[in-house]
Motif scaffolding. Structure first.
Motif, PDB file in Angstrom:
ATOM      1  N   GLY A 192       0.808  -1.210   0.000  1.00 48.33           N
ATOM      2  CA  GLY A 192       0.000   0.000   0.000  1.00 48.33           C
ATOM      3  C   GLY A 192       0.839   1.256   0.000  1.00 48.33           C
ATOM      4  O   GLY A 192       0.521   2.235  -0.693  1.00 48.33           O
ATOM      5  N   ARG A 193       1.929   1.249   0.765  1.00 51.74           N
ATOM      6  CA  ARG A 193       2.814   2.428   0.804  1.00 51.74           C
ATOM      7  C   ARG A 193       3.521   2.600  -0.537  1.00 51.74           C
ATOM      8  O   ARG A 193       3.658   3.717  -1.047  1.00 51.74           O
ATOM      9  N   GLU A 194       3.975   1.487  -1.111  1.00 52.21           N
ATOM     10  CA  GLU A 194       4.700   1.563  -2.390  1.00 52.21           C
ATOM     11  C   GLU A 194       3.807   2.031  -3.533  1.00 52.21           C
ATOM     12  O   GLU A 194       4.293   2.593  -4.516  1.00 52.21           O
ATOM     13  N   HIS A 195       2.491   1.795  -3.403  1.00 53.48           N
ATOM     14  CA  HIS A 195       1.582   2.144  -4.495  1.00 53.48           C
ATOM     15  C   HIS A 195       0.634   3.288  -4.133  1.00 53.48           C
ATOM     16  O   HIS A 195      -0.399   3.474  -4.771  1.00 53.48           O
ATOM     17  N   ASP A 196       1.033   4.062  -3.117  1.00 56.50           N
ATOM     18  CA  ASP A 196       0.337   5.307  -2.763  1.00 56.50           C
ATOM     19  C   ASP A 196      -1.156   5.094  -2.526  1.00 56.50           C
ATOM     20  O   ASP A 196      -1.994   5.851  -3.007  1.00 56.50           O
TER      21      ASP A 196
END
Length: 499
Positions: free
Chosen positions: A49-53
């Motif tokens: 989730g963090r890597e894909h905003d």
């Protein structure tokens, strides 16, 4: 008296359940969008989730811009971290289970099943039975014995995560009110040798009041054949109260004639569409074709037109944008942490009120050595039509291209195990070719343009496909031989079983 109340309770539960499901059938499109945004919000703080905003995703369009379509190899680096016990990678916490499956390119696959996802695996099967009971207004089968031809329920642990075959995992979650009626025994279920396992299942079931039998069609047939050979009776003679077959894994239609012959009497059929990644659909009306797509079971669906699949800029459609009778690659986002995941199945819609599908093939199982892109649905429908005109009984078949024949033009080779051959094999072969040409214009163009010669049929010995599966270590469980290939790896091995 107990049996009466059990049956009565099942009828009441079934009718209440079907009434409750009417809501999701009416609001599938809106529910799907809301579901996606809920999944994204839940997984905001995960590594993926963090890597894909995920924090800035507020629509389906924004999700599709940030999250590419992925296959197992794409997600494998994340799954490897989960396998080492790391939490909050693809989904919150760690999975409750890994469903271990065999992959052709990735070796064994470890499909995560979260504590949120597992209940939907069970609920899909329950819903299928409840819809049947409510429609039939009959729950007699709940008082008889039930058998589920499945993989071993034994599990290993991978860094504390229970790991096993999906069917074995599901065996641990069968409702308590069905457990007393369920066969085979634990010791039989954990047997790995499939032939020995089926023999043992026969011992445990042949004198029981069997009312429901579940499994994929090839292995149901194997079980039924062994029973009929042993007793010289049809299945309905052995099990007069057998009411229902529940199948999944492959299209049932090509097996229908053989199954009806073995059964020797009326038995209702429910087809389902389960996988390690989720329980997607089931036949909510056992009298009609088409599987009800479960749009409220923790899975957001996207659909890529098959002709665009794998190409740059391929469209990712949602439910509202799909068309009837077109083939789509199925893409999943799930509450177990699969994001934009290409499962490899091809579906087509036959109804949009509610949404009902047919499973028409696999993205990797096709024949297109000459640009024709023939898919499973086309060959299965062609076979069905040919058999109707020139009666024959088919146990199994496999289609592969013959690119470099010893003489003449290239062709499609159909390797077929007949239970009963057609009276005139040449007329049958010609009709099968005609039926495929009707269903695939590219194939027709290749024939009329003298690029290909009409198809060839190679008849195989009895039990050829079982022997082939056994030789590959893939006899039993959820294993099945692909109906189509774009090369001759399987065909060349099957050639050794020709008549």
């Amino acid at each position: 008296m107990l049996n009466f109340f059990k049956k009565k309770a099942a009828l009441v539960w079934a009718k209440k359940h079907v009434q409750k499901t009417s809501e999701f059938k009416k609001n599938s499109e809106k529910n799907q969008e809301n579901l996606l945004l809920s999944l994204v919000k839940t997984a905001q703080k995960t590594l993926f989730g963090r890597e894909h905003d995920f924090e800035n995703i507020h629509s389906v369009k924004e999700f599709q811009e940030r999250v590419p379509v992925a296959d197992y190899e794409d997600l494998k680096p994340y799954i490897e971290r989960v396998k080492k016990g790391q939490a909050n990678i693809l989904w919150t916490d760690t999975p409750e289970y890994f469903a271990k499956t065999s992959g052709t390119t990735s070796g064994s696959k470890y499909i995560p099943i979260s504590k949120e996802g597992m209940p939907f695996q069970i609920a899909g099967a329950q819903s299928a039975l409840f819809h049947y009971i409510a429609q039939k207004n009959n729950a007699d089968f709940v008082n008889g014995k039930m058998i589920f031809l499945q993989g071993s329920p034994e599990m290993e642990e991978v860094f504390g995560i229970k790991t096993g075959r999906l069917s074995g995992i599901v065996a641990h979650h069968i409702p308590s009110y069905l457990q007393k009626n369920r066969l085979p025994s634990w010791n039989t279920n954990i047997m790995e040798d499939w032939e020995a396992k089926v023999d043992k299942i026969i011992e445990e079931t042949e004198h029981e009041n069997m009312t429901l039998i579940s499994g994929i069609p090839p292995w149901l047939i194997m079980y039924f054949e062994k029973l009929t050979e042993k007793h010289g009776k049809t299945i309905k003679q052995l099990f007069p109260n057998l009411q229902l077959l529940v199948t999944g894994g492959v299209n049932y239609e090509p097996y229908r004639d053989k199954m009806e012959d073995l059964l020797g009497g009326k038995v209702d059929i429910i087809q389902t569409f389960p996988a390690s990644e989720g329980f997607f659909a089931f036949q909510d009306d056992y009298t009609k074709e088409g599987l009800l797509l479960l749009t409220d079971h923790g899975i957001f669906y996207e659909f890529i037109p098959l002709e665009e699949y794998g190409k740059p800029g391929a469209r990712r459609l949602t439910l509202k944008d799909t068309e009837l009778h077109k083939d789509y690659a199925l893409i999943l986002t799930t509450n177990s942490g699969l994001w934009g995941y290409s499962i490899g199945d091809v579906v087509r819609f036959i109804d949009k009120n509610p949404y009902r599908i047919l499973v028409s093939g696999r993205t990797k199982h096709f024949t297109s050595a000459f640009g024709e892109h023939v898919i499973a649905f086309e060959v299965e429908e062609a076979m069905k039509a040919a058999v109707e005109k020139y009666p024959a009984q088919i146990t199994e078949f496999h289609l592969a291209p013959q690119v470099n024949p010893s003489e003449g033009l290239p062709y499609h080779e159909w390797l077929i195990e007949f239970e009963k051959e057609p009276e005139n094999p040449e007329l049958f072969r010609s009709q099968l070719d005609t039926e495929l040409r009707k269903r695939n214009t590219y194939y027709n163009d290749l024939i009329t343009g003298n690029i290909l010669q009409p198809l060839h049929i190679t008849a195989l010995k009895k039990n050829a496909f079982q022997e082939y599966a056994k030789s590959q270590g893939k006899l039993g469980g959820q294993n099945k031989t692909p109906r189509l290939a774009n090369d001759r790896k399987i065909a060349d091995l099957l050639e050794s079983y020709k008549l």
